[in-house]
Scaffold this motif. Sequence first.
Motif, short mmCIF file in Angstrom:
data_model
loop_
_atom_site.label_atom_id
_atom_site.label_comp_id
_atom_site.label_asym_id
_atom_site.label_seq_id
_atom_site.Cartn_x
_atom_site.Cartn_y
_atom_site.Cartn_z
N GLU A 194 -8.82 -15.86 -34.40
CA GLU A 194 -9.98 -15.08 -33.93
C GLU A 194 -11.17 -15.99 -33.63
N ALA A 195 -11.39 -16.98 -34.51
CA ALA A 195 -12.49 -17.92 -34.28
C ALA A 195 -12.25 -18.75 -33.03
N ALA A 196 -10.99 -19.10 -32.78
CA ALA A 196 -10.67 -19.86 -31.56
C ALA A 196 -10.98 -19.04 -30.31
N VAL A 248 -3.91 -22.57 -30.97
CA VAL A 248 -3.71 -23.83 -30.23
C VAL A 248 -4.16 -23.70 -28.77
N PRO A 249 -3.62 -22.76 -27.98
CA PRO A 249 -4.11 -22.66 -26.58
C PRO A 249 -5.59 -22.31 -26.48
N LEU A 250 -6.09 -21.53 -27.44
CA LEU A 250 -7.50 -21.15 -27.38
C LEU A 250 -8.42 -22.34 -27.64
N ILE A 261 -14.79 -19.01 -39.80
CA ILE A 261 -13.55 -19.31 -40.54
C ILE A 261 -13.85 -19.55 -42.01
N LEU A 262 -14.83 -20.42 -42.27
CA LEU A 262 -15.12 -20.81 -43.66
C LEU A 262 -15.69 -19.65 -44.47
N ALA A 263 -16.43 -18.76 -43.80
CA ALA A 263 -17.00 -17.61 -44.50
C ALA A 263 -15.98 -16.49 -44.69
#
Length: 432
Positions: free
Chosen positions: A250-252, A64-66, A241-243
Motif C-alpha cells: 500500500e505504501a508503494a 516491487v513493480p510499484l 509502513i513504520l507506523a
Amino acid sequence: MSLAILALILFVSIFLLVLYGYPVAFTLGGLSLLYAFCFLEPAVLTLLPNRVMGVMENGVLLAVPLFIFMGIMLEKSGLAERMLRTMAELFGRIRGGMAVSVIVVGALLAASTGIVGATVITMGLISLPPMLKRGYPPTVSTGVIAASGTLGQIIPPSVVLVLLGSVLGVSVGKLFKAALIPSLLLVGAYVLYVLILGLLRPKLFPAGSKDNQPWNGAFFKRLLQSLFLPLLLIVAVLGSILAGWASPTEAAAIGAGGAALLTLSQGQLSWQTVKEVCQSTTHLTSMVFMILLGATTFSLVFRELGGDSFLVSLIEQNNLAEYQFLALVMVVVFIAGFFIDFIEIVFIIVPVVTPIFVGYGTDLIWLGILLGINLQTSFLSPPFGFALFYLKGVAPPEVKTVHLYKGIMPFLLIQVLLLVLVLFFPEWLGVR
C-alpha cells in the motif's frame, strides 16, 4: 549417485551457467526441471503449480513493480539534478560542500528509487562533470558518487529488502525498520569522513564558494520544490509502513502516485514520459518475476533431492557454529556479488541457506540486514564491483579505472565497519 550429491551438482551447474551468461530465469527453471524429470518421481512436479500460485498470490511482491515505477518516474522528472543544484547552494560555503551534497542527494535518491544501477548512473551523469570542473580529484569524486549511489541497497524502501523479506519469510516492514538506523549511520559516516578529510587534507577539496546566491525567498522556494517535496514523499512512504498505517504494498502505491504528482509539479509529466516509465517498469518487473518463478522451481527440486538435509548434516558433522556458518555464507555472497546481480543472489543462494539458519535459530531480520549491507559492499569492491562499472560507463575519458579503485577504498572500510557493528552490536542499532 546420492540424490543429495545431485542437488549440489544442480546448484553448482546453475551458478556456472549464470556466470557463463545464460539467462538466469530460464537456467534456474529449465535445469531444475531437467533434473526433476531425470532423477525424481513424476509426482513431484505436481507440487510445482501450487508453489507457483503461492508466489503469484503473494501480495507483498506487488510492492516491487510499484517501487520500481516510483524510482523510474522520479528519475524521469529531472528532480535529481535540481536536488544536487540546491544542495550545492546549501553546502557550498564549506570546504568539500559539493561532496557532501552528492552524498545527501545520493541518499535521497536511494530512498526514492531503491535501484542501484539507475542511481549510480544518474549521479555520475549529473555530478561527476561539475565536481571535476570545480577541482575535485577524480579519486575523491568517483569514490563519493559510487558510494552514495549504492545506498539504495540498504536504505528503505529498498527493492533488495523487499525481495529478501519474501525469500526469508519475514515482514518487509520489520526489515525496513531494522535497516533505518544502520543506513542513517552509514550516510552520517560518509559525510563525517568527507568533512574530516577536508580538514586534514584541504588540498583535496576546493574552498567553499563565496559567490553563492543569498538565502532569500527564491532560494527557499527552490529548496521546497527540489528537496522538501521528495523528502515529504519518502516520509509518507516509510512513515506509513513504520507506523503500521499501511502495508509495504500500500505504501508503494502511495509512492508511485506521489512520484507521478512530483513529476507533474516539475512540468515533466507527459504521455511519452508515462509510456517510457511503464515500459521500463514492465521490463524490470517481468525479469524479477521470471527469475522468481525459476527460483521457486529450483527450490522445490533442490529440497526434493535432499540438498537442504545434506547441507544440514554436513554442517553438523563438521561442528560448524552459527557464526562460522554465517561467515562462510557472507564470504560466498560477497564473492558472488562480483559476478552476478543481487536478484540472482537473493533467489539462488539465500533460499538454500535459509533453512539452515532457521535450524540455528538465527534472527532472520538481522540476517536480512547483514545480507543487504554485504551486497552493497560487494557492489563497491574492486576489481569487479557493479557500481564501479556503471560509473566508469558514464565517466569522462580522463577518469581512469584506477581512480575508481583508489577512491572507493575509504568508503569500503566504512562499509566493513558498519557490517561489523551490525554483526556484533545488533541491539544497539535496533536490528534485534
